[in-house]
Design a protein around this motif. Sequence first.
Motif, mmCIF file in Angstrom:
data_model
loop_
_atom_site.group_PDB
_atom_site.id
_atom_site.type_symbol
_atom_site.label_atom_id
_atom_site.label_comp_id
_atom_site.label_asym_id
_atom_site.label_seq_id
_atom_site.Cartn_x
_atom_site.Cartn_y
_atom_site.Cartn_z
ATOM 1 N N GLU A 32 12.236 3.815 5.361
ATOM 2 C CA GLU A 32 11.680 5.139 5.481
ATOM 3 C C GLU A 32 12.650 6.469 5.519
ATOM 4 N N ASP A 89 5.127 6.312 -0.540
ATOM 5 C CA ASP A 89 4.706 7.453 -0.032
ATOM 6 C C ASP A 89 5.306 7.566 1.460
ATOM 7 N N LEU A 90 5.841 8.678 1.584
ATOM 8 C CA LEU A 90 6.565 8.888 2.845
ATOM 9 C C LEU A 90 5.772 8.628 4.139
ATOM 10 N N LYS A 91 4.554 9.176 4.283
ATOM 11 C CA LYS A 91 3.791 8.901 5.454
ATOM 12 C C LYS A 91 3.436 7.280 5.642
ATOM 13 N N GLN A 92 3.200 6.663 4.322
ATOM 14 C CA GLN A 92 2.664 5.295 4.610
ATOM 15 C C GLN A 92 3.675 4.456 4.997
ATOM 16 N N GLU A 141 12.689 10.797 -6.929
ATOM 17 C CA GLU A 141 11.243 9.807 -6.650
ATOM 18 C C GLU A 141 11.736 8.541 -6.283
ATOM 19 N N ASP A 161 0.977 -1.313 0.066
ATOM 20 C CA ASP A 161 -0.061 -0.314 -0.200
ATOM 21 C C ASP A 161 0.816 1.242 -0.007
ATOM 22 N N ALA A 162 1.926 1.341 0.565
ATOM 23 C CA ALA A 162 2.841 2.458 0.564
ATOM 24 C C ALA A 162 3.543 2.645 -0.641
ATOM 25 N N GLY A 163 3.511 1.792 -1.656
ATOM 26 C CA GLY A 163 4.004 2.049 -3.077
ATOM 27 C C GLY A 163 5.367 1.167 -3.083
ATOM 28 N N GLU A 220 12.887 9.278 2.757
ATOM 29 C CA GLU A 220 12.962 10.717 2.926
ATOM 30 C C GLU A 220 14.008 11.250 2.341
ATOM 31 N N GLN A 265 13.889 11.739 -1.318
ATOM 32 C CA GLN A 265 12.635 12.612 -1.544
ATOM 33 C C GLN A 265 13.219 14.279 -1.510
#
Lengths: 295, 295
Positions: free
Chosen positions: B256, B272-275, B268, B42-44, B260, B263
């Motif tokens: 993560e 997704d950073l939050k996920q 890229e 889900d986070a990609g 970051e 990012q």
Amino acid sequence: MIANHNCKEVSIFEVGPRDGLQPEPVFIPTEKKIELVNRLTDAGCKRIEVTSFVHPRWVPQMADSKEVLAGIRKKEGVTYNALIPNLKGLELAMECGLKEVVTIMSTSESHNKKNLNMSTGDSLKEIEQINKVAAKNGVKVRSYIATVFGCPIEGEMSPQRALEIALKLEEYGSYEISLGDTTGMANPVSAYEIPKMINEKLTGAKLAVHYHKYHGLEFANNLASFEAGIRIFDGAAGGLGGCPYAPGAKGNCQTEILVEMFQRMGIETGIDLKQIYEAGEYAQTLSTLLHSRCV
Amino acid sequence: MIANHNCKEVSIFEVGPRDGLQPEPVFIPTEKKIELVNRLTDAGCKRIEVTSFVHPRWVPQMADSKEVLAGIRKKEGVTYNALIPNLKGLELAMECGLKEVVTIMSTSESHNKKNLNMSTGDSLKEIEQINKVAAKNGVKVRSYIATVFGCPIEGEMSPQRALEIALKLEEYGSYEISLGDTTGMANPVSAYEIPKMINEKLTGAKLAVHYHKYHGLEFANNLASFEAGIRIFDGAAGGLGGCPYAPGAKGNCQTEILVEMFQRMGIETGIDLKQIYEAGEYAQTLSTLLHSRCV
């Protein structure tokens, strides 16, 4: 340059006793502060920011600055200095016999106002005066520029503003300028580009970088600045620092890891790895903000 | 290249469910492993090492590999794979419908013997056979080379030996080779020089790097490899991993933070950073080896 760097030695500027301990909410006994500085001296640190002459109303932790400076064992060849916010601080530092002081101002108006209660324009005037008085008395001035890589209040900062300030500081006589990543907002691109751009414009003053923790990215940032030609790096033994009142505020880049990174790269710092690790562990025993160590 | 890198995207290879959880001494329920993989999807994350087919006698934590692979939600465009130690493992992986497997061997004879109970020569023969069978069945093979940047038993390793192994693996058909810093012994110079040297000799296989934690230096190491032209980076969400029986053994580079870092550099990862931070936090809740998180 990372490989075939042809760099034999870098300089580490130790800020632990001041920037590391300063935000600690519980007063650390003077003799323990002295012990930390002595251990850093023994580890081979050549430049140590021992304390500050900010009014105790604002930084109660540094209320014993005179006693600490009087109590430390001073080794020949080692520079001991203190952060001063104004001319009054310079006077006090000189009374203690210091031959080097450190000034601070921010690229960010909001952060400068919050941190120093004046505009950046007024800070520049103050540092100009400090440099005049210091020069007359044979005292060297190192100058921090804070929030260069981003401001927690204003967000992204203009590298041009940092350059303008750096050129002014050089003009006033500051012999070394340290670019501060106050809250760990830098990344390897900005940590490469901004110091490189400013370093190319400076004609006399030396340039240093001062990174704060961000989950370990501070070492990538230091490496990027090294790649950009910077050879002076600020660190705090034990990685202490940050702000007790700002959740998530980060400590300083941990000196001992920085020393080990350079040592593994075949670059000398003049600092003994075992002893700086021990000094870092000792610094951590003084801290009640230890949670910031793991961020 | 750190600045003006002209790199729009890098690839992150997620190893958390396997390399991260593998050494955990307390069995993690199958549904929680599945949940972690689903969160990573889900986070990609586009490439996830889900489990291993090592005999449960050696790695009891991965005894539920079939159930995990059957239970995860598979998303189109995402590659799910498993570590296999031998041909038997390949068979089991294929029975589970995997289209990609991961092999491992070490540059160090001692470490290879300890880890795989065979010589590096025998490991090469095994991986040659694995590649043959895999190719016939349309399965892709990714290959780790462990202890490239140093061995905890033998110390410094010969980069030439890593090159020889990499060229053999490429010849056998491994489509991607990942250079492992098994116990966090790399430094930015070796992390630049060794991948660069090997990458220049490879004609078909892609090269990745796989760093383990060392007080945050893993990010400087990843940056140095990026500077050397590497564009594929291994990480484990939550920074889990290490060995429960070796004091001081370090976890994997934390995905993560790596995401970051890139990012912030304007590069890229598709994640997704939050996920990915949330997935990392979830991974940490599964761990009883959490102390390794702070090293």
